[in-house]
Structure formats: C-alpha cells, structure tokens
Design an enzyme around this catalytic site. Structure first.
Site, mmCIF file in Angstrom:
data_model
loop_
_atom_site.group_PDB
_atom_site.id
_atom_site.type_symbol
_atom_site.label_atom_id
_atom_site.label_comp_id
_atom_site.label_asym_id
_atom_site.label_seq_id
_atom_site.Cartn_x
_atom_site.Cartn_y
_atom_site.Cartn_z
ATOM 1 N N ILE A 253 0.834 -1.205 0.000
ATOM 2 C CA ILE A 253 0.000 0.000 0.000
ATOM 3 C C ILE A 253 0.868 1.254 0.000
ATOM 4 O O ILE A 253 0.656 2.170 -0.804
ATOM 5 C CB ILE A 253 -0.954 -0.001 1.215
ATOM 6 C CG1 ILE A 253 -1.910 -1.199 1.122
ATOM 7 C CG2 ILE A 253 -1.752 1.298 1.275
ATOM 8 C CD1 ILE A 253 -2.777 -1.413 2.352
ATOM 9 N N ALA B 111 -4.464 4.253 8.148
ATOM 10 C CA ALA B 111 -5.408 3.253 7.628
ATOM 11 C C ALA B 111 -4.714 1.896 7.657
ATOM 12 O O ALA B 111 -4.917 1.062 6.780
ATOM 13 C CB ALA B 111 -5.843 3.610 6.207
ATOM 14 N N ASP C 29 -8.816 5.439 10.168
ATOM 15 C CA ASP C 29 -9.742 4.413 9.651
ATOM 16 C C ASP C 29 -9.780 3.186 10.559
ATOM 17 O O ASP C 29 -10.687 2.372 10.467
ATOM 18 C CB ASP C 29 -9.270 4.002 8.243
ATOM 19 C CG ASP C 29 -10.222 3.031 7.557
ATOM 20 O OD1 ASP C 29 -11.439 3.304 7.542
ATOM 21 O OD2 ASP C 29 -9.747 2.001 7.028
ATOM 22 N N GLU D 87 -12.407 -1.574 18.019
ATOM 23 C CA GLU D 87 -13.413 -1.351 16.974
ATOM 24 C C GLU D 87 -14.677 -2.118 17.329
ATOM 25 O O GLU D 87 -14.591 -3.255 17.810
ATOM 26 C CB GLU D 87 -12.872 -1.814 15.617
ATOM 27 C CG GLU D 87 -11.666 -0.997 15.185
ATOM 28 C CD GLU D 87 -11.127 -1.388 13.810
ATOM 29 O OE1 GLU D 87 -11.719 -2.276 13.153
ATOM 30 O OE2 GLU D 87 -10.117 -0.799 13.406
ATOM 31 N N HIS E 140 -13.130 1.589 9.411
ATOM 32 C CA HIS E 140 -12.285 0.517 8.855
ATOM 33 C C HIS E 140 -12.749 0.110 7.447
ATOM 34 O O HIS E 140 -12.982 -1.066 7.174
ATOM 35 C CB HIS E 140 -12.279 -0.704 9.790
ATOM 36 C CG HIS E 140 -11.079 -1.584 9.582
ATOM 37 N ND1 HIS E 140 -10.477 -2.284 10.586
ATOM 38 C CD2 HIS E 140 -10.359 -1.868 8.460
ATOM 39 C CE1 HIS E 140 -9.454 -2.964 10.111
ATOM 40 N NE2 HIS E 140 -9.362 -2.723 8.808
ATOM 41 N N ILE E 141 -12.868 1.125 6.592
ATOM 42 C CA ILE E 141 -13.353 0.836 5.229
ATOM 43 C C ILE E 141 -12.278 1.133 4.175
ATOM 44 O O ILE E 141 -12.569 1.227 2.987
ATOM 45 C CB ILE E 141 -14.646 1.625 4.888
ATOM 46 C CG1 ILE E 141 -14.586 3.074 5.367
ATOM 47 C CG2 ILE E 141 -15.859 0.962 5.512
ATOM 48 C CD1 ILE E 141 -14.079 4.040 4.410
ATOM 49 N N GLY E 142 -11.022 1.253 4.640
ATOM 50 C CA GLY E 142 -9.942 1.566 3.695
ATOM 51 C C GLY E 142 -9.924 0.635 2.488
ATOM 52 O O GLY E 142 -9.721 1.049 1.356
HETATM 53 P P1 NAI Z 1 2.860 -4.987 3.447
HETATM 54 O O1 NAI Z 1 3.229 -6.157 4.250
HETATM 55 O O2 NAI Z 1 2.922 -5.068 1.975
HETATM 56 O O3 NAI Z 1 3.768 -3.711 3.899
HETATM 57 C C1 NAI Z 1 4.079 -3.418 5.231
HETATM 58 C C2 NAI Z 1 5.439 -2.718 5.247
HETATM 59 O O4 NAI Z 1 5.695 -2.265 6.566
HETATM 60 C C3 NAI Z 1 6.598 -3.633 4.844
HETATM 61 O O5 NAI Z 1 7.371 -3.008 3.854
HETATM 62 C C4 NAI Z 1 7.373 -3.798 6.145
HETATM 63 O O6 NAI Z 1 8.755 -3.990 5.945
HETATM 64 C C5 NAI Z 1 7.084 -2.481 6.835
HETATM 65 N N1 NAI Z 1 7.291 -2.502 8.274
HETATM 66 C C6 NAI Z 1 7.101 -3.522 9.148
HETATM 67 N N2 NAI Z 1 7.418 -3.126 10.402
HETATM 68 C C7 NAI Z 1 7.812 -1.837 10.310
HETATM 69 C C8 NAI Z 1 8.267 -0.875 11.262
HETATM 70 N N3 NAI Z 1 8.365 -1.193 12.571
HETATM 71 N N4 NAI Z 1 8.590 0.363 10.826
HETATM 72 C C9 NAI Z 1 8.518 0.666 9.499
HETATM 73 N N5 NAI Z 1 8.100 -0.211 8.548
HETATM 74 C C10 NAI Z 1 7.739 -1.436 8.961
HETATM 75 O O7 NAI Z 1 1.403 -4.560 3.934
HETATM 76 P P2 NAI Z 1 0.305 -3.747 3.125
HETATM 77 O O8 NAI Z 1 -0.516 -4.653 2.309
HETATM 78 O O9 NAI Z 1 0.936 -2.571 2.486
HETATM 79 O O10 NAI Z 1 -0.618 -3.265 4.349
HETATM 80 C C11 NAI Z 1 -0.167 -2.297 5.268
HETATM 81 C C12 NAI Z 1 -1.122 -2.225 6.437
HETATM 82 O O11 NAI Z 1 -2.422 -1.836 5.999
HETATM 83 C C13 NAI Z 1 -1.306 -3.550 7.179
HETATM 84 O O12 NAI Z 1 -1.349 -3.288 8.564
HETATM 85 C C14 NAI Z 1 -2.669 -4.009 6.740
HETATM 86 O O13 NAI Z 1 -3.258 -4.829 7.713
HETATM 87 C C15 NAI Z 1 -3.389 -2.670 6.610
HETATM 88 N N6 NAI Z 1 -4.595 -2.698 5.760
HETATM 89 C C16 NAI Z 1 -5.679 -1.961 6.148
HETATM 90 C C17 NAI Z 1 -6.828 -1.944 5.397
HETATM 91 C C18 NAI Z 1 -7.997 -1.107 5.792
HETATM 92 O O14 NAI Z 1 -9.119 -1.458 5.467
HETATM 93 N N7 NAI Z 1 -7.784 -0.010 6.447
HETATM 94 C C19 NAI Z 1 -6.940 -2.766 4.182
HETATM 95 C C20 NAI Z 1 -5.715 -3.433 3.804
HETATM 96 C C21 NAI Z 1 -4.600 -3.400 4.596
#
Ligand code: NAI
Length: 409
Positions: A162, A238, A264, A269, A292-294
């Site tokens: 993301i 988000a 978000d 929640e 939580h609708i991201g």
């Molecule tokens: P991803 O796994 O592709 O990326 C996460 C990144 O964070 C990785 O590059 C990782 O190395 C980095 N990271 C881990 N620990 C870290 C730290 N302590 N400091 C800095 N960077 C760190 O995950 P993605 O798909 O990009 O999702 C990111 C977040 O968004 C997740 O928490 C996911 O659950 C959440 N999410 C929320 C949604 C919503 O509806 N609001 C929908 C989809 C995802």
C-alpha cells in the site's frame, strides 16, 4: 490453469457469507460447477453438518472454523477465506488435518491508497472542519490553513504494497515522497528512503502509516513522535488500530500542533454495525473518522473473489499451495500427460523413504518430486508416468503417518 481430466463435478464446493459472484464465475469457468451458495454464515454443529461432505469451503470473516468443526469435515481439501484476515480459522487444526487455507491479502491495496490520497487533500484544505460547520449553518469562507498538496512532502511509514502504491499516486499529484521502512526497499519513482524515522517526521507535511500490527509497531506514533511531526502537519492511519496513541493524537489535534488527522482503524473497533463507536477523537472537527473501510470497495471484493477462487482452482487442478497461509508452500509446474500424486503426512523421520519404497515396490517411474514441510506436516508431490498400477495410491495411503492422498490427472 492446468488441464486436468478428473471429474470436477464431483468436487463439492460450499460458499458461505455471500461470496462475490465473480468467484463462482471463476470456479465454473474452470469446470467446478458443483457449487452451493449461501448468503449467511453458519456456525458450530450447523456448519459441521453442512461441510461434512464438502471438498472446498469458501468463507468470509464471520464463519468460525474451529478445530471441532474441522474435525468433522472428512472430505475437506481446502478452505478459501474470501477476505484479508484468517483468524476466524483455526489454522493449526487445518494444517494438522491436511487442509491448506488461502486468502487474498493484497486485493484491496489500491482501494486503501486512493482513500488515503483523498484524505490527504481534504485535510490539507481543512474540508472536514468546513463541511461540519456548514452542516450547522455556518459559512466560513477563508483560505487560512488551506494548502495544495502539490510540492508538499508525503512521509510514508511502511513502504509495502500500500505504502509504495500510495507513493506513486502522490507523485502524480506533484508531491515529494519520502518513506521509512525496517527493510531496505527499492524505491518507486523519485521516492527516497529515510532510515531515521524522526527525520521523516520532521520533514513530512503528510504522514501516512502503512505498517503491520507487530510488537515493534504498537504505539509507533506515540506522544513523543507526534510531537516531532512538523507544526501543522497531518497524520493518516489506515493500517492497524494500535499503531497510533489515540489519546496523545487527540491532545496534539486539540492544541493545534497538527492540522488534522484521518483515522480508519482503532484500538477498539465495534464488532458489528450495532455496537457504538467510542473514541477520544469523536467531536474533533479536523478529524476524518471512517469505520475501517480503507479496503472496502466493490473492486476489492471482486478482486478478492477472483484471487481466492483462482487459488482454490490451482490447488485442486495442480496441487500448488503457493501463498497458503498455514501450509507447506509448493509451487508446481503443469503436469501434461502425467499423473500427479499428492501426499500430505505427519512430518516424522523416515516417512519420505517409506513413500519412495512404496513407489519403488509398485515399479513406478517418478519424473518429478517436490517436498515442503511446515511444523508437523509435510507435503510431497510426485509426478509419475501415466502407465502405473492403480494400487499405488492405496500403498501410499497405507504409509504410517499419512494424512491424506490425492491423484491429479
Ligand atoms: P505490506 O506487508 O505489503 O507492507 C508493510 C510494510 O511495513 C513492509 O514493507 C514492512 O517492511 C514495513 N514494516 C514492518 N514493520 C515496520 C516498522 N516497525 N517500521 C517501518 N516499517 C515497517 O502490507 P500492506 O498490504 O501494504 O498493508 C499495510 C497495512 O495496511 C497492514 O497493517 C494491513 O493490515 C493494513 N490494511 C488496512 C486496510 C484497511 O481497510 N484499512 C486494508 C488493507 C490493509
């Protein structure tokens, strides 16, 4: 998909919780037509009865697939979670039963990135506050504290799927993108990695969180870090609810240090739409609150439907368990003209030699063998010439420690 000639109509599929129609289309397109669809979730005994003779089960987040339920699903081959999370499934019990579980972790990446970008623009223009005043009949036309995002700096914390996509979109709007991540990342566009988180916080006009929930990210944006953010910057989260200290954020919004925030996800929640939402951020006009609708868009639902259906088909057609969340991951080539034996077993010493002994006793010519293990379970896939004694499957099933066997052809 791999061409197979076993009778796919015998593979019984149950889809619960109104899985997107494109999943059904994808399954049918590959010949899996024996599908029952239910709009609602099932639980406990009712669920156990419904899946007693099912080969593949599709659920979303409300169906609790416990060890007890899995224990009664004698024919279950695979589970598809048509969502992101998989904590509604007892993954260890599924592994022990020889059942891989699939999900769609990245199908809503774009949806989150778009929402965050929109929020950055709205916050930099003070729109949340202005719109709420107008709903109360107040007309406050002013350019004070209203900024374009062009030329401003976006600081992305967590440059994964993301975060990196958001960076690309933001550059399209003329923003400078910097990011902080715990691992070295290949930057997209002109984005620049910053090793020191404080340096990012002191440089960014918009800070957006995209990290997973881990021990290291719990309260990552605590009071001290919020204080290090630029004066009149905005914060967007988000990602996961516990990465921002909400009371500390509320204080920094009230004292005017931050221009605004968009949140978000929350530490607590509501579990359903019937429960009230409680937060220190309620009533703050410069905050965009979303439930939580991201990732909740029609497009994401469709992507999830297609992605999980394709993973189920790939496993059933070809044995591939790549991206399974609980299972030894085996990525397999196609097996034209050959038969493929799948053997899931307890990961105990000597079992592989017992399997190979059974093959050797049956005079089977092996052309490929793939093995992976995870915890107590091993998964071996054996490609053999089509001309062999059909007794070999029974011989493999009789190997002590066998959980289940299948033949693909
Ligand atoms: P991803 O796994 O592709 O990326 C996460 C990144 O964070 C990785 O590059 C990782 O190395 C980095 N990271 C881990 N620990 C870290 C730290 N302590 N400091 C800095 N960077 C760190 O995950 P993605 O798909 O990009 O999702 C990111 C977040 O968004 C997740 O928490 C996911 O659950 C959440 N999410 C929320 C949604 C919503 O509806 N609001 C929908 C989809 C995802």
């Amino acid at each position: 998909m791999t061409a197979t000639s076993f009778d796919k109509k015998r593979i019984k599929i149950l889809l619960l919780e109104g899985v997107h129609p494109c999943a059904v289309e994808a399954l049918k397109a590959d010949g899996y037509g024996n599908i029952t669809e239910l709009k609602h979730a099932l639980q406990g005994d009712e669920l156990a009865r419904a899946i007693a003779d099912v080969h593949m089960l599709g659920i979303r987040s409300r169906t609790q697939l416990t060890a007890e339920v899995l224990d009664k699903a004698n024919r279950l081959m695979a589970v598809g979670c048509f969502c992101i999370g998989t904590n509604q499934v007892d993954l260890d019990a599924a592994l022990t039963a020889g059942v891989p579980v699939f999900n769609a972790p990245y199908s809503n990446t774009r949806s989150v990135a778009e929402l965050v970008l929109a929020e950055a623009i709205l916050l930099m223009r003070g729109v949340p506050e202005k719109t709420s005043l107008m709903h109360e009949g107040v007309w406050q036309k002013s350019a004070a504290d209203a900024f374009e995002v062009r030329g401003k700096t976006l600081g992305v914390i967590g440059y994964g799927n993301i975060g990196s996509q958001l960076g690309v979109l933001a550059e399209g709007l003329g923003m400078n993108v910097i990011f902080h991540d715990v691992v070295r990342k290949l930057n997209l566009g002109n984005a620049r990695q910053i090793d020191d988180l404080d340096e990012l916080l002191q440089s960014a006009d918009v800070v957006s969180m995209h990290v997973p929930a881990t021990d290291a990210t719990a309260n990552l944006m605590n009071g001290a870090r919020l204080a290090r953010m630029k004066d009149r910057a905005v914060l967007i989260n988000a990602s996961r609810g516990n990465v921002v200290d909400i009371p500390a954020l509320a204080a920094r919004l009230r004292d005017g240090h931050l221009l605004g925030a968009a949140i978000d996800v929350f530490p607590h929640e509501p579990r359903s739409n019937n429960e009230p939402f409680v937060s220190e951020l309620k009533g703050l006009r410069n905050v965009i609150l979303t439930p939580h609708i991201g990732g909740s868009t029609q497009e994401a639902q469709e992507n999830i439907g297609r992605e999980v259906a394709e993973k189920l088909v790939r496993y059933s057609d070809n044995g591939s368990t790549r991206t399974a969340v609980n299972f030894p991951e085996v990525a397999l080539p196609a097996h034209p003209g050959q038969h493929r034996l799948l053997h899931i077993h307890r990961n105990t010493p000597g079992i592989l030699s017992a399997i190979n002994q059974a093959l050797s006793d049956a005079n089977v010519n092996v052309s490929g063998q793939y093995l992976q293990t995870r915890g107590d379970v091993g998964y071996v896939v054996i490609d053999i010439e089509a001309d062999y004694s059909r007794d070999v499957r029974a011989a493999l099933a009789a190997v002590p420690g066998t959980i289940r066997t299948r033949v693909l052809y």
